[in-house]
Scaffold this active site. Structure first.
Site, short mmCIF file in Angstrom:
data_model
loop_
_atom_site.label_atom_id
_atom_site.label_comp_id
_atom_site.label_asym_id
_atom_site.label_seq_id
_atom_site.Cartn_x
_atom_site.Cartn_y
_atom_site.Cartn_z
N TYR A 62 0.84 -1.20 0.00
CA TYR A 62 0.00 0.00 0.00
C TYR A 62 0.88 1.25 0.00
O TYR A 62 0.57 2.24 -0.67
CB TYR A 62 -0.95 0.00 1.20
CG TYR A 62 -2.01 -1.06 1.12
CD1 TYR A 62 -3.18 -0.84 0.39
CD2 TYR A 62 -1.86 -2.29 1.75
CE1 TYR A 62 -4.17 -1.81 0.29
CE2 TYR A 62 -2.83 -3.27 1.66
CZ TYR A 62 -3.99 -3.04 0.93
OH TYR A 62 -4.95 -4.01 0.83
N GLU A 110 -1.71 -16.17 -10.25
CA GLU A 110 -0.72 -15.39 -10.96
C GLU A 110 0.72 -15.83 -10.64
O GLU A 110 1.63 -15.61 -11.44
CB GLU A 110 -0.89 -13.90 -10.69
CG GLU A 110 -2.18 -13.36 -11.24
CD GLU A 110 -2.32 -11.85 -11.10
OE1 GLU A 110 -1.33 -11.19 -10.69
OE2 GLU A 110 -3.40 -11.34 -11.39
#
Length: 197
Positions: free
Chosen positions: A137, A195
């Site tokens: 973040y 992924e």
């Protein structure tokens, strides 16, 4: 004595689907369809897809109460909403390719009217985080131009109207743990694992 239901015509599911398709095509042709939607199945649960003529507007998870999502779109965008799957065929196909590991990026037009200001700057950065990679973040806040706005990045990810296509699942906590996700923490872990493989 005749039962009332014995006199009603039998509904043919195929004919019903053809009628809905004709209605959607007519509404599209006549400019009466502002928001088209459809649902699809995925490995992380059912997804609601909604699009305007400008592009993909919303991706919603089952856990979000998809009827409430449609009601919110009717208020925020237009009450002229109709199940019209054809408009969403390209994104449905690309999502299928993504979940079967044949696609790493999405190439569909987006309608970003549901997000503004710093949140939109965050979404712009999320779109360039490479497949199979993550950022914290704090890293996203710095890349979006406000290094101290870590909480605001969390809010932008939590309210991302286009999860999966704009990959907020690639944003993790500084300690590497997955953190919260609109589709649920398990869905986020599953997407990161998909992924990574």
């Amino acid at each position: 004595m005749t039962d009332l239901f014995d006199t009603l015509p039998v509904v043919d599911a195929t004919a019903d689907a053809r009628l809905r398709d004709r209605l959607a095509a007519a509404a599209e042709r006549d400019g009466l369809l502002d928001v088209a939607y459809r649902t699809i199945d995925s490995p992380i649960g059912g997804l609601l897809l909604a699009a305007t003529s400008e592009g993909l507007l919303r991706v919603a998870f089952e856990r979000e109460d998809q009827d409430a999502v449609l009601a919110a779109l009717a208020t925020a965008v237009s009450p002229r909403i109709l199940a019209a799957p054809a408009r969403l065929d390209p994104v449905a196909r690309q999502l299928d390719e993504y979940f079967t590991r044949r696609r790493r990026t999405f190439d569909v037009p987006l309608d970003l009217r549901l997000t503004k200001g710093f949140r939109r700057a965050v979404l712009a950065h999320l779109a360039v985080i490479p497949y199979g990679r993550t950022e914290s973040y704090a890293e996203v806040a710095a890349a979006a131009g406000s290094p101290r706005a870590v909480r605001a990045v969390g809010t932008a990810c939590a309210t991302n109207p286009l999860p999966l296509v704009v990959p907020c699942h690639r944003v993790v906590r500084s300690d590497g743990t997955s953190g919260n996700y609109r589709g649920g923490e398990e869905a986020k872990r599953d997407l990161l694992a998909l992924e990574a493989s």
